[in-house]
Design a protein around this motif. Structure first.
Motif, PDB file in Angstrom:
ATOM      1  N   ALA A 127       0.805  -1.215   0.000  1.00 54.55           N
ATOM      2  CA  ALA A 127       0.000   0.000   0.000  1.00 54.55           C
ATOM      3  C   ALA A 127       0.841   1.270   0.000  1.00 54.55           C
ATOM      4  N   ASP A 128       1.825   1.373   0.896  1.00 52.55           N
ATOM      5  CA  ASP A 128       2.543   2.629   1.039  1.00 52.55           C
ATOM      6  C   ASP A 128       3.371   2.988  -0.183  1.00 52.55           C
ATOM      7  N   SER A 129       3.797   1.999  -0.942  1.00 53.42           N
ATOM      8  CA  SER A 129       4.562   2.281  -2.155  1.00 53.42           C
ATOM      9  C   SER A 129       3.689   2.233  -3.403  1.00 53.42           C
ATOM     10  N   SER A 130       2.458   1.765  -3.268  1.00 49.96           N
ATOM     11  CA  SER A 130       1.511   1.661  -4.381  1.00 49.96           C
ATOM     12  C   SER A 130       2.105   0.876  -5.549  1.00 49.96           C
ATOM     13  N   LEU A 131       2.774  -0.232  -5.204  1.00 49.79           N
ATOM     14  CA  LEU A 131       3.337  -1.067  -6.268  1.00 49.79           C
ATOM     15  C   LEU A 131       3.096  -2.549  -5.973  1.00 49.79           C
ATOM     16  N   HIS A 132       3.369  -3.373  -6.978  1.00 50.83           N
ATOM     17  CA  HIS A 132       3.221  -4.823  -6.912  1.00 50.83           C
ATOM     18  C   HIS A 132       4.615  -5.424  -6.727  1.00 50.83           C
ATOM     19  N   PRO A 133       4.984  -5.841  -5.524  1.00 44.96           N
ATOM     20  CA  PRO A 133       6.373  -6.269  -5.319  1.00 44.96           C
ATOM     21  C   PRO A 133       6.746  -7.591  -5.986  1.00 44.96           C
ATOM     22  N   SER A 134       5.847  -8.570  -5.968  1.00 50.80           N
ATOM     23  CA  SER A 134       6.257  -9.906  -6.415  1.00 50.80           C
ATOM     24  C   SER A 134       6.559  -9.982  -7.900  1.00 50.80           C
ATOM     25  N   MET A 167       8.122   3.860  -1.529  1.00 49.77           N
ATOM     26  CA  MET A 167       7.697   4.800  -0.492  1.00 49.77           C
ATOM     27  C   MET A 167       8.493   6.099  -0.584  1.00 49.77           C
ATOM     28  N   ALA A 168       9.798   5.984  -0.784  1.00 56.13           N
ATOM     29  CA  ALA A 168      10.650   7.165  -0.839  1.00 56.13           C
ATOM     30  C   ALA A 168      10.306   8.068  -2.022  1.00 56.13           C
ATOM     31  N   LEU A 169       9.870   7.465  -3.122  1.00 58.47           N
ATOM     32  CA  LEU A 169       9.501   8.248  -4.303  1.00 58.47           C
ATOM     33  C   LEU A 169       8.319   9.169  -4.037  1.00 58.47           C
ATOM     34  N   ASP A 170       7.445   8.746  -3.111  1.00 59.98           N
ATOM     35  CA  ASP A 170       6.108   9.322  -2.908  1.00 59.98           C
ATOM     36  C   ASP A 170       5.264   8.941  -4.119  1.00 59.98           C
ATOM     37  N   PRO A 171       4.442   7.878  -3.973  1.00 60.15           N
ATOM     38  CA  PRO A 171       3.699   7.376  -5.130  1.00 60.15           C
ATOM     39  C   PRO A 171       2.870   8.434  -5.840  1.00 60.15           C
ATOM     40  N   THR A 172       2.274   9.346  -5.079  1.00 61.37           N
ATOM     41  CA  THR A 172       1.454  10.382  -5.715  1.00 61.37           C
ATOM     42  C   THR A 172       2.298  11.236  -6.654  1.00 61.37           C
ATOM     43  N   ALA A 173       3.485  11.645  -6.187  1.00 62.27           N
ATOM     44  CA  ALA A 173       4.367  12.456  -7.026  1.00 62.27           C
ATOM     45  C   ALA A 173       4.894  11.653  -8.210  1.00 62.27           C
ATOM     46  N   HIS A 174       5.176  10.378  -7.978  1.00 64.51           N
ATOM     47  CA  HIS A 174       5.688   9.511  -9.048  1.00 64.51           C
ATOM     48  C   HIS A 174       4.624   9.303 -10.124  1.00 64.51           C
ATOM     49  N   TYR A 175       3.397   9.040  -9.699  1.00 63.45           N
ATOM     50  CA  TYR A 175       2.288   8.920 -10.651  1.00 63.45           C
ATOM     51  C   TYR A 175       2.087  10.224 -11.429  1.00 63.45           C
ATOM     52  N   HIS A 229      -9.168   7.944  -3.301  1.00 66.56           N
ATOM     53  CA  HIS A 229      -7.950   8.730  -3.151  1.00 66.56           C
ATOM     54  C   HIS A 229      -7.595   9.307  -4.526  1.00 66.56           C
ATOM     55  N   ARG A 230      -6.873  10.401  -4.547  1.00 67.88           N
ATOM     56  CA  ARG A 230      -6.543  11.027  -5.844  1.00 67.88           C
ATOM     57  C   ARG A 230      -5.727  10.097  -6.732  1.00 67.88           C
ATOM     58  N   ASN A 231      -4.896   9.228  -6.128  1.00 64.85           N
ATOM     59  CA  ASN A 231      -4.188   8.245  -6.962  1.00 64.85           C
ATOM     60  C   ASN A 231      -5.174   7.314  -7.643  1.00 64.85           C
ATOM     61  N   GLY A 232      -6.199   6.900  -6.904  1.00 68.90           N
ATOM     62  CA  GLY A 232      -7.227   6.041  -7.469  1.00 68.90           C
ATOM     63  C   GLY A 232      -7.986   6.726  -8.589  1.00 68.90           C
ATOM     64  N   MET A 233      -8.292   7.991  -8.404  1.00 65.13           N
ATOM     65  CA  MET A 233      -8.973   8.731  -9.467  1.00 65.13           C
ATOM     66  C   MET A 233      -8.133   8.766 -10.736  1.00 65.13           C
ATOM     67  N   ALA A 234      -6.824   8.966 -10.564  1.00 66.51           N
ATOM     68  CA  ALA A 234      -5.940   9.041 -11.727  1.00 66.51           C
ATOM     69  C   ALA A 234      -5.897   7.728 -12.487  1.00 66.51           C
ATOM     70  N   SER A 288     -11.099  12.952   2.253  1.00 64.68           N
ATOM     71  CA  SER A 288     -11.052  12.291   3.566  1.00 64.68           C
ATOM     72  C   SER A 288     -10.243  10.997   3.519  1.00 64.68           C
ATOM     73  N   LEU A 289      -9.937  10.513   2.318  1.00 64.40           N
ATOM     74  CA  LEU A 289      -9.151   9.294   2.160  1.00 64.40           C
ATOM     75  C   LEU A 289      -7.661   9.587   2.025  1.00 64.40           C
ATOM     76  N   GLU A 290      -7.281  10.848   2.087  1.00 59.86           N
ATOM     77  CA  GLU A 290      -5.890  11.226   1.909  1.00 59.86           C
ATOM     78  C   GLU A 290      -5.236  11.547   3.252  1.00 59.86           C
ATOM     79  N   GLY A 291      -3.944  11.366   3.313  1.00 61.73           N
ATOM     80  CA  GLY A 291      -3.223  11.580   4.551  1.00 61.73           C
ATOM     81  C   GLY A 291      -3.359  10.435   5.531  1.00 61.73           C
ATOM     82  N   LEU A 292      -3.877   9.298   5.075  1.00 59.13           N
ATOM     83  CA  LEU A 292      -4.046   8.125   5.931  1.00 59.13           C
ATOM     84  C   LEU A 292      -2.843   7.197   5.778  1.00 59.13           C
ATOM     85  N   SER A 293      -2.912   6.051   6.449  1.00 61.27           N
ATOM     86  CA  SER A 293      -1.768   5.131   6.411  1.00 61.27           C
ATOM     87  C   SER A 293      -1.541   4.555   5.021  1.00 61.27           C
ATOM     88  N   HIS A 294      -2.583   4.446   4.227  1.00 63.17           N
ATOM     89  CA  HIS A 294      -2.427   4.010   2.837  1.00 63.17           C
ATOM     90  C   HIS A 294      -3.569   4.561   1.999  1.00 63.17           C
TER      91      HIS A 294
END
Length: 458
Positions: free
Chosen positions: A103-110, A147-155, A311-316, A378-384
């Protein structure tokens, strides 16, 4: 922050090269095995059914890259050279969009990490325990960089983090199996920084780029580690440098997130398993719709309007542009359409791979027209960022629900029976009775003295 204040490359390289197999906590290795096994189910089904698979196989033939080798490609009943195996397992593993998420990195690790690790393990005749430790190392690197990238900024820059950060995770996993020392691992990361790529432009026309660029991440990470093993001199400070990955691919990178708690807080335990074969940003809403459908005995025809907050990432990814999302015509379109996912959930009371047979049906289009999405702050600024809010109008009533976490996250991680059921639903149509045998081999992987021999055909 000046690069010297956060030596991300050196710190992650030392971790990846220096983490001993016995230094990985047992519960972390067990979770890595569960996640790798989940990916294999997707690989097998995609080998038999993903519409992009024939083109990828034909490309390998055209390029002379389809020769026999030591490395397994699940579902194809043959072995390939290491680079082709990593590419194929990665591409196939991501083709259904049914693979795990962090969740925090918004990526698929496997999808990028596990194929590179399997190929490197079979090249080096590593044990199952060594393979799992390498997968964990790769997960930690990929997730932390995401996580370090900030997924929102990376997207916002148009990048796909599974493919970009995943290249470094693949390099870390493969490099550990190749026995790279810390300096060599830094070189592997230096090469990976030149290879990391992945564009979100596939969203415009339902293109197959997304699945392929993740397969490329697995292959390129493997190649980067191979070059380093052969003495190749890679770029220094590849992650934090002034032209490094974190600065070049994001406008909001936080370098400290890449190394905070490294070796103590295991991001591997924070990876979730998907219950539906679509973008994770649709899942909380699908969970909610299935709950409301069962609780109120709703039929699709009863529903006059559905409002989904994301979340705005989801909207995008799954909400905008609304008109296009309401007219999914390809599997990729459907995988990234909140209206389509909602329509499937309400129509069939489920959402599995076989439900893509409803693409383009008039009744689905009509239901999609009744789905609206909006950015819910209201879905932003949360843990994921994966939660959703729902408002459904049906039979003169307004039904509301807030779903903070989609199912399959660490707090609701599926048990062994649920994971086996998902695997069998995916693999059985391709392997028939062989599905149970493959599951058994995967379950015994940790104790295997040789990964290559463990997956040899009987």
């Amino acid at each position: 922050m000046p690069p010297s204040e956060t030596p991300v490359t050196a710190t992650l390289a030392a971790f990846a090269a220096g983490t001993a197999t016995e230094g990985v906590p047992p519960q972390v290795s067990e979770r890595a095995l569960a996640l790798a096994s989940d990916l294999v189910g997707s690989i097998v089904r995609a080998a038999g059914e993903a519409e992009s698979t024939p083109a990828v196989l034909a490309m390998l033939r055209r390029m002379g890259l389809d020769s026999d080798g030591p490395c397994t490609v699940f579902g194809l009943n043959r072995r390939y050279g290491a680079a082709a195996a990593a590419l194929l397992n990665g591409t196939l593993g991501h083709s259904l969009d049914f693979d795990d998420t962090h969740a925090d990195s918004s990526l698929h690790p496997s999808a990028p990490v596990v194929p590179a690790a399997f190929a490197a393990a079979e090249l080096t005749d590593a044990s199952g325990a060594e393979l799992l430790a390498a997968i964990v190392v790769g997960f930690e690197v990929a997730c932390r960089l995401g996580m370090a990238l900030d997924p929102t900024a990376h997207y916002a820059r148009g990048f796909h983090p599974t493919a970009t950060a995943g290249t470094f995770g693949a390099a870390a996993a493969a490099g550990r199996l190749f026995g790279l020392n810390a300096a060599q691992m830094e070189s592997a990361f230096g090469v990976a920084a030149s290879q990391a790529s992945g564009s979100l432009q596939f969203l415009e026309n339902g293109a197959w780029n997304k699945r392929y660029q993740v397969g490329e991440a697995a292959m390129k990470g493997l190649m980067a580690a191979s070059l380093a093993a052969e003495g190749f001199h890679g770029a220094s400070q590849a992650l934090e440098g002034r032209h490094g990955f974190l600065r070049g691919y994001s406008d909001g990178a936080d370098l400290s997130r890449a190394v905070a708690g490294l070796g103590e807080t295991w991001e591997t335990l924070r990876i979730g398993v998907k219950p539906y074969p679509a973008c994770r940003y649709t899942h909380a809403a699908v969970d909610g719709l299935l709950t409301l459908r069962a609780r109120h005995n709703l039929a699709a025809a009863d529903v006059t309007r559905i409002s989904v907050g994301l979340h705005r990432n989801g909207m995008a990814l799954v909400g905008d542009p609304a008109a296009a999302k309401r007219r999914a015509r390809s599997i990729v379109d459907g995988q990234f359409s909140m209206p389509f996912a909602a329509a499937i959930a309400l129509t069939r009371g489920r959402f599995g791979w076989d439900d893509y047979d409803l693409l383009g049906r008039p009744e689905i289009d009509a239901l999609c027209d009744r789905v609206e999405t909006f950015r819910d702050e209201s879905l932003e600024g949360l843990s994921h960022p994966f939660g959703a809010t729902l408002a459904v109008e049906a039979c003169g009533e307004r039904l509301s629900l807030r779903i903070p976490d989609p199912s399959g996250e660490p707090d609701t991680f599926p048990d062994a029976a649920a994971r086996a059921a998902k695997f069998d639903a995916l693999a059985s149509p391709v392997l028939n009775a062989g599905s149970a045998a493959l599951q058994a081999r995967l379950a015994a992987l940790a104790g295997a003295p040789s990964v290559r021999a463990h997956f040899a055909r009987p």
